[in-house]
Design a protein around this motif. Structure first.
Motif, PDB file in Angstrom:
ATOM      1  N   MET A 117      26.406  35.651   3.038  1.00  9.05           N
ATOM      2  CA  MET A 117      26.973  36.582   4.022  1.00  9.05           C
ATOM      3  C   MET A 117      28.486  36.428   4.112  1.00  9.05           C
ATOM      4  SD  MET A 117      25.808  38.949   5.941  1.00  9.05           S
ATOM      5  CE  MET A 117      26.443  40.006   7.218  1.00  9.05           C
TER       6      MET A 117
ATOM      7  N   THR B   7      31.219  45.911   2.183  1.00 12.18           N
ATOM      8  CA  THR B   7      31.220  44.758   3.088  1.00 12.18           C
ATOM      9  C   THR B   7      32.167  44.928   4.269  1.00 12.18           C
ATOM     10  OG1 THR B   7      32.877  43.675   1.705  1.00 12.18           O
ATOM     11  CG2 THR B   7      30.562  43.181   1.248  1.00 12.18           C
TER      12      THR B   7
ATOM     13  N   GLU C 139      29.873  40.877   9.937  1.00 13.73           N
ATOM     14  CA  GLU C 139      28.937  39.759   9.969  1.00 13.73           C
ATOM     15  C   GLU C 139      28.424  39.518  11.385  1.00 13.73           C
ATOM     16  OE1 GLU C 139      28.686  34.950   9.173  1.00 13.73           O
ATOM     17  OE2 GLU C 139      30.256  36.121   8.188  1.00 13.73           O
TER      18      GLU C 139
ATOM     19  N   ASP D  61      22.031  38.732   5.096  1.00 12.49           N
ATOM     20  CA  ASP D  61      22.638  39.560   4.061  1.00 12.49           C
ATOM     21  C   ASP D  61      22.001  40.946   4.013  1.00 12.49           C
ATOM     22  OD1 ASP D  61      24.574  39.565   1.800  1.00 12.49           O
ATOM     23  OD2 ASP D  61      22.779  40.025   0.651  1.00 12.49           O
TER      24      ASP D  61
END
Length: 464
Positions: A1, A231, A9, A178
């Protein structure tokens, strides 16, 4: 992660780290109140014309499955059932709202949780946990983007429901950190919806919740299959906050997703009126006026910038509603209905839909609405961030005037609807769909039901 940026996150970690035992009592109570309000609206709104149209389309083209549409009991995939049920729940401007994000999380997270939970064989404890997870992700992202989404013409619920539904699925399916992050990231590619319906009309607004909810479920399914997303889906240069809200949200916003923060689901807004929530403070204010409507000379309504886009001067049909969507987003007419004592609830709008309420240009409602002037007050944005307030000044023919300011309309966390009033709304909305004994049984299951009860068993209570 480690590949995900801090805010992204943190959003994913909220989902994976949340457990039922970690949910504060007030948040769990909020989830049950949300479930009560939303399920009544889903079943009670299933017969509306646009609800039936969506059901007909989905019946003709759906994936098989074990999840069920409320009221009718049609069996189909979780994504398809949630699409229909979320549309029902958001179908008549009576569903819950969240002030700080200017959005409507309930129809999304409740529909996704019940449909996916039924498909997975989950119990009601799992459902409540996933509802809280989805609600928190949805609203905490939304709060950071409010009011900029509305000001730029986007429908916050249309955008945020993809994230909420993806979070619900991630929690129910037990995704790791993840996979959860990628489910939320893929949800960004499904975010859509503007508020042009408030000016140009269109029943598609009723379907925004269904579209976002189904797409959020699909985003989670794609993540489970190994598809990945960017991300920096929230904070990147072309991520959610910059692309949709024009905002630069830094890494320090990660703390906003902590489980040590106040749970937003403990601050739900349950609507007493069947219209856009930005109207509600004005409806309350009009009810406080002591002067006679037929003696009104003029009305000045101060409004916030985002509110003006949706229900005010930038809504081209605000002064001449021609269809139900226009009426529910018209500040002048909602004010007039309230001051004249006609009501702003479910029955009033059902009467208009049935052609039994005259709002033509010769009606007393239209005459009073024409006396309304709406004035944008940017200072209200600064003084009351995350809250829709109302500033009313009514001048009368005898030279007197009244001023009313409402900052916490009925139903908000600061001025909550009583449990008795919420129960009355529940029975009123369901009165034509379920007999009293069935309503009582459903209400008991929502308030005090067994947490180990399978979702499939609970879902049977929602059939007509």
């Amino acid at each position: 992660m480690r590949t995900f940026s801090p805010v992204e996150e943190a959003a994913a970690r909220l989902v994976t780290d949340l457990t039922f035992d970690a949910i504060p009592a007030e948040a769990l109570a909020g989830a049950r109140r949300l479930l009560q309000d939303q399920l009544a609206l889903q079943v009670g709104s299933a017969a509306l014309p646009w609800s039936q149209a969506v059901l007909d389309v989905t019946r003709a083209a759906h994936a098989p499955g074990t999840a069920h549409v409320v009221a009718s009991g049609d069996a189909m995939s979780a994504a398809d059932a949630a699409f229909v049920n979320a549309t029902f729940g958001h179908g008549f401007e009576y569903d819950d709202a969240h002030r700080a994000s200017s959005a409507h999380p309930g129809s999304c997270v409740v529909s996704a949780a019940l449909a996916v939970g039924e498909e997975l064989g989950a119990d009601m404890r799992d459902v409540l946990t996933s509802i809280v997870a989805g609600y928190e992700v949805y609203t905490r992202i939304g709060t950071l983007a409010n009011p900029d989404l509305l000001v730029r013409g986007f429908h916050p619920h249309g955008l945020l429901s993809t994230f909420g539904a993806a979070a619900v699925v991630a929690k129910l399916r037990g995704f790791d950190l993840d996979t959860t992050g990628h489910a939320l990231s893929i949800a960004l590619s499904h975010a859509s919806g503007t508020t042009e319906y408030s000016s140009g009309g269109g029943s598609i607004k009723r379907v925004h919740s269904g579209i976002g909810t189904r797409n959020g479920i699909r985003a989670a399914e794609l993540a489970a299959a190994g598809i990945t997303g960017p991300t920096t889906f929230l904070t990147g240069g072309k991520g959610f906050f910059r692309a949709f809200a024009g905002l630069d949200v830094g890494e320090d916003a990660a703390v906003r997703f902590g489980l040590d923060r106040t749970f937003e689901i403990s601050r739900i807004w349950l609507k007493p009126y069947c219209c856009c929530g930005i109207n509600h403070a004005y409806v309350d204010g009009a009810r406080q006026l002591t002067g006679k409507p037929d003696q009104v000379e003029s009305v000045l309504l101060g409004i916030q910038t985002g509110g003006d886009v949706v229900i005010g001067n930038q809504n081209r049909n605000a002064y001449a509603p021609k269809i139900i969507e226009h009426l529910q987003y018209s500040l002048p007419f909602q004010f007039a209905l309230s001051m004249l004592g006609r009501g702003n609830g479910f029955s009033t709008h059902q009467a208009y839909l049935a052609g039994q309420l005259d709002l033509g240009e010769d009606s007393d409602v239209a005459a009073l609405a024409r006396k309304v002037k709406i004035e944008v007050r940017p200072e209200l944005d600064e003084q009351y961030p995350g809250r829709w307030v109302a500033d009313l000044t009514v001048s009368y023919q005898d030279g007197t005037a009244e001023h009313v300011f409402v900052d916490n309309p009925i139903g908000t966390a600061e001025n909550p609807m009583s449990q008795a009033d919420l129960d009355a709304k529940f029975h009123d909305v369901l009165s034509s769909a379920l007999p009293e004994d069935r309503r009582t049984e459903l209400l008991r299951a929502i308030k005090d039901g067994d947490l180990d009860q399978p979702v499939a068993e609970f879902a049977k209570l929602l059939l007509v």
